[in-house]
Design a protein around this motif. Sequence first.
Motif, PDB file in Angstrom:
ATOM      1  N   THR A  27       0.835  -1.191   0.000  1.00 35.94           N
ATOM      2  CA  THR A  27       0.000   0.000   0.000  1.00 35.94           C
ATOM      3  C   THR A  27       0.873   1.246   0.000  1.00 35.94           C
ATOM      4  O   THR A  27       1.629   1.475   0.949  1.00 35.94           O
ATOM      5  N   VAL A  28       0.762   2.050  -1.049  1.00 33.31           N
ATOM      6  CA  VAL A  28       1.518   3.292  -1.157  1.00 33.31           C
ATOM      7  C   VAL A  28       0.701   4.419  -0.542  1.00 33.31           C
ATOM      8  O   VAL A  28      -0.459   4.621  -0.898  1.00 33.31           O
ATOM      9  N   ASN A  29       1.327   5.152   0.385  1.00 32.05           N
ATOM     10  CA  ASN A  29       0.681   6.305   1.008  1.00 32.05           C
ATOM     11  C   ASN A  29       1.476   7.557   0.682  1.00 32.05           C
ATOM     12  O   ASN A  29       2.704   7.590   0.888  1.00 32.05           O
ATOM     13  N   LEU A  30       0.775   8.598   0.173  1.00 34.62           N
ATOM     14  CA  LEU A  30       1.428   9.827  -0.260  1.00 34.62           C
ATOM     15  C   LEU A  30       0.716  11.035   0.326  1.00 34.62           C
ATOM     16  O   LEU A  30      -0.519  11.066   0.428  1.00 34.62           O
ATOM     17  N   HIS A  31       1.507  12.029   0.703  1.00 33.19           N
ATOM     18  CA  HIS A  31       0.979  13.318   1.152  1.00 33.19           C
ATOM     19  C   HIS A  31       1.880  14.384   0.546  1.00 33.19           C
ATOM     20  O   HIS A  31       3.107  14.354   0.729  1.00 33.19           O
ATOM     21  N   ALA A  32       1.302  15.334  -0.184  1.00 35.66           N
ATOM     22  CA  ALA A  32       2.100  16.319  -0.909  1.00 35.66           C
ATOM     23  C   ALA A  32       1.457  17.693  -0.819  1.00 35.66           C
ATOM     24  O   ALA A  32       0.252  17.834  -0.579  1.00 35.66           O
ATOM     25  N   VAL A  33       2.273  18.718  -1.035  1.00 31.82           N
ATOM     26  CA  VAL A  33       1.795  20.091  -1.136  1.00 31.82           C
ATOM     27  C   VAL A  33       1.993  20.546  -2.574  1.00 31.82           C
ATOM     28  O   VAL A  33       3.062  20.362  -3.160  1.00 31.82           O
ATOM     29  N   LEU A  34       0.937  21.092  -3.171  1.00 41.73           N
ATOM     30  CA  LEU A  34       0.989  21.538  -4.557  1.00 41.73           C
ATOM     31  C   LEU A  34       1.648  22.911  -4.633  1.00 41.73           C
ATOM     32  O   LEU A  34       1.714  23.647  -3.640  1.00 41.73           O
ATOM     33  N   PRO A  35       2.111  23.323  -5.804  1.00 39.76           N
ATOM     34  CA  PRO A  35       2.746  24.641  -5.928  1.00 39.76           C
ATOM     35  C   PRO A  35       1.749  25.765  -5.651  1.00 39.76           C
ATOM     36  O   PRO A  35       0.533  25.566  -5.742  1.00 39.76           O
ATOM     37  N   PRO A  36       2.230  26.953  -5.289  1.00 38.88           N
ATOM     38  CA  PRO A  36       1.330  28.064  -4.935  1.00 38.88           C
ATOM     39  C   PRO A  36       0.335  28.432  -6.032  1.00 38.88           C
ATOM     40  O   PRO A  36      -0.748  28.957  -5.736  1.00 38.88           O
ATOM     41  N   SER A  37       0.685  28.180  -7.281  1.00 42.08           N
ATOM     42  CA  SER A  37      -0.205  28.546  -8.382  1.00 42.08           C
ATOM     43  C   SER A  37      -1.382  27.589  -8.549  1.00 42.08           C
ATOM     44  O   SER A  37      -2.323  27.884  -9.306  1.00 42.08           O
ATOM     45  N   ALA A  38      -1.362  26.443  -7.864  1.00 43.25           N
ATOM     46  CA  ALA A  38      -2.403  25.435  -8.051  1.00 43.25           C
ATOM     47  C   ALA A  38      -3.716  25.880  -7.410  1.00 43.25           C
ATOM     48  O   ALA A  38      -3.733  26.540  -6.366  1.00 43.25           O
ATOM     49  N   ARG A  39      -4.815  25.498  -8.054  1.00 45.33           N
ATOM     50  CA  ARG A  39      -6.153  25.774  -7.535  1.00 45.33           C
ATOM     51  C   ARG A  39      -6.833  24.472  -7.148  1.00 45.33           C
ATOM     52  O   ARG A  39      -6.474  23.404  -7.626  1.00 45.33           O
ATOM     53  N   LEU A  40      -7.856  24.604  -6.277  1.00 46.23           N
ATOM     54  CA  LEU A  40      -8.596  23.406  -5.893  1.00 46.23           C
ATOM     55  C   LEU A  40      -9.352  22.868  -7.103  1.00 46.23           C
ATOM     56  O   LEU A  40     -10.148  23.589  -7.712  1.00 46.23           O
ATOM     57  N   PRO A  41      -9.147  21.608  -7.479  1.00 43.90           N
ATOM     58  CA  PRO A  41      -9.820  21.039  -8.645  1.00 43.90           C
ATOM     59  C   PRO A  41     -11.139  20.378  -8.251  1.00 43.90           C
ATOM     60  O   PRO A  41     -11.418  20.133  -7.076  1.00 43.90           O
ATOM     61  N   ALA A  42     -11.915  20.072  -9.247  1.00 42.77           N
ATOM     62  CA  ALA A  42     -13.144  19.316  -9.009  1.00 42.77           C
ATOM     63  C   ALA A  42     -12.843  17.823  -8.875  1.00 42.77           C
ATOM     64  O   ALA A  42     -13.510  17.120  -8.116  1.00 42.77           O
ATOM     65  N   GLU A  43     -11.843  17.337  -9.592  1.00 41.52           N
ATOM     66  CA  GLU A  43     -11.459  15.925  -9.541  1.00 41.52           C
ATOM     67  C   GLU A  43      -9.942  15.817  -9.563  1.00 41.52           C
ATOM     68  O   GLU A  43      -9.247  16.697 -10.094  1.00 41.52           O
ATOM     69  N   ALA A  44      -9.443  14.740  -8.979  1.00 39.40           N
ATOM     70  CA  ALA A  44      -7.996  14.502  -8.976  1.00 39.40           C
ATOM     71  C   ALA A  44      -7.737  13.007  -8.940  1.00 39.40           C
ATOM     72  O   ALA A  44      -8.506  12.238  -8.352  1.00 39.40           O
ATOM     73  N   GLU A  45      -6.659  12.609  -9.570  1.00 41.85           N
ATOM     74  CA  GLU A  45      -6.271  11.200  -9.578  1.00 41.85           C
ATOM     75  C   GLU A  45      -4.781  11.077  -9.819  1.00 41.85           C
ATOM     76  O   GLU A  45      -4.153  11.982 -10.392  1.00 41.85           O
ATOM     77  N   LEU A  46      -4.224   9.970  -9.349  1.00 39.01           N
ATOM     78  CA  LEU A  46      -2.843   9.647  -9.666  1.00 39.01           C
ATOM     79  C   LEU A  46      -2.815   8.839 -10.954  1.00 39.01           C
ATOM     80  O   LEU A  46      -3.640   7.940 -11.156  1.00 39.01           O
ATOM     81  N   VAL A  47      -1.857   9.158 -11.800  1.00 38.98           N
ATOM     82  CA  VAL A  47      -1.642   8.407 -13.032  1.00 38.98           C
ATOM     83  C   VAL A  47      -0.322   7.666 -12.892  1.00 38.98           C
ATOM     84  O   VAL A  47       0.727   8.284 -12.697  1.00 38.98           O
ATOM     85  N   ILE A  48      -0.395   6.350 -12.950  1.00 38.18           N
ATOM     86  CA  ILE A  48       0.784   5.506 -12.803  1.00 38.18           C
ATOM     87  C   ILE A  48       1.019   4.822 -14.146  1.00 38.18           C
ATOM     88  O   ILE A  48       0.172   4.060 -14.617  1.00 38.18           O
ATOM     89  N   GLN A  49       2.170   5.080 -14.749  1.00 38.74           N
ATOM     90  CA  GLN A  49       2.357   4.683 -16.142  1.00 38.74           C
ATOM     91  C   GLN A  49       3.760   4.146 -16.369  1.00 38.74           C
ATOM     92  O   GLN A  49       4.740   4.606 -15.789  1.00 38.74           O
ATOM     93  N   ARG A  50       3.813   3.146 -17.236  1.00 37.24           N
ATOM     94  CA  ARG A  50       5.084   2.597 -17.728  1.00 37.24           C
ATOM     95  C   ARG A  50       4.868   2.148 -19.157  1.00 37.24           C
ATOM     96  O   ARG A  50       4.109   1.212 -19.418  1.00 37.24           O
ATOM     97  N   GLY A  51       5.554   2.817 -20.086  1.00 38.96           N
ATOM     98  CA  GLY A  51       5.324   2.522 -21.490  1.00 38.96           C
ATOM     99  C   GLY A  51       3.884   2.802 -21.865  1.00 38.96           C
ATOM    100  O   GLY A  51       3.348   3.874 -21.595  1.00 38.96           O
ATOM    101  N   ARG A  52       3.226   1.838 -22.476  1.00 39.39           N
ATOM    102  CA  ARG A  52       1.833   2.016 -22.893  1.00 39.39           C
ATOM    103  C   ARG A  52       0.841   1.625 -21.804  1.00 39.39           C
ATOM    104  O   ARG A  52      -0.366   1.830 -21.981  1.00 39.39           O
TER     105      ARG A  52
END
Length: 318
Positions: free
Chosen positions: A52-77
């Motif tokens: 189980t991966v657990n993450l906690h991060a702070v976004l840059p000052p320019s970021a706004r609260l979004p309506a939706e958010a997700e992590l994208v985990i990708q390798r090749g296709r």
Amino acid sequence: MIPRRRHLAAVRRRLTARAVPLRSWLMQRFFLPRRSGRAARLLYAAVLDGQTVNLHAVLPPSARLPAEAELVIQRGRRRYESPARVYQGRDGEVLMDATVLLGAEVGGLPLHDGRWRVVLATRSGRRTARFPLLLVEPPRPYGGPTMPMEVSPVSGRRHRLGRTVTGNLRVVTSQPRPSAEVMKVDLSHTGLVVDFRVVGAEVAEPWAEFTATGRNIRRPLHDLGDGMWRAAVPLEEMTPQRRATEHWDVACCSADGRPMRLGKRMHDVRNPLRVFTMHQASVAPRGQAPLLVHPRYTPAGNFRVTCSRMPEAGRRLR
């Protein structure tokens, strides 16, 4: 061939050790200052319970609260998405929390072997944004009786967090190491029964070998299904002969693979010898003098059985 492999492995370790300081310097002095306004900085990142991966991060000052958010985990296709929560902190900063379960065996993302890039994707109407996740400091081991779980307790697969030379988070997944994991030990006056499961390997017509100094006992295995096997040995065969005490190690052997020592390795305990304790018992094997039998785990997690003649029996033999 084996000495050459060891030499190459030693060369790789030396090169890696030399590259780590340079890589850290480049990231801290060159890449991070130029990316702080466009990436999310991880304040916490860890793999808990081995899957189980657990993450906690702070976004840059320019970021706004979004309506939706997700992590994208990708390798090749190959690409997978996992929900993320983005919210406003007490000081007005925009924060992100995410939990990602890994492994198809437990209903998580079916990541195969390799290095996977991880980014945060946000949406608000037609507006979208992508934020790399900067892992400034890698997870550090902590003290105490437990340690980070290194493997999935279900599949044995290894999941760890790494970073690119530019500081981007990545998940590194690898195959489980072949091992024989002890599940249950039953000690009685008639014999010793050990149930274990084989992880990361296929065994054909396997057998168990109980080995002490100068002695070897070969026993058949009973197939319990789902990778589980049972080994049983009468205690009269383990009675010390030339010595007062003998230490028996147990391995799962097969004709098409290397022997795997039975042990307790898929856990987060620093000292299995102290935590996974098993009481010794005084038993009287059929036709033999009484003896003390103590199943236990070594500090390395290997399963071991210590058999000792009773002091009274030893005096009678003399």
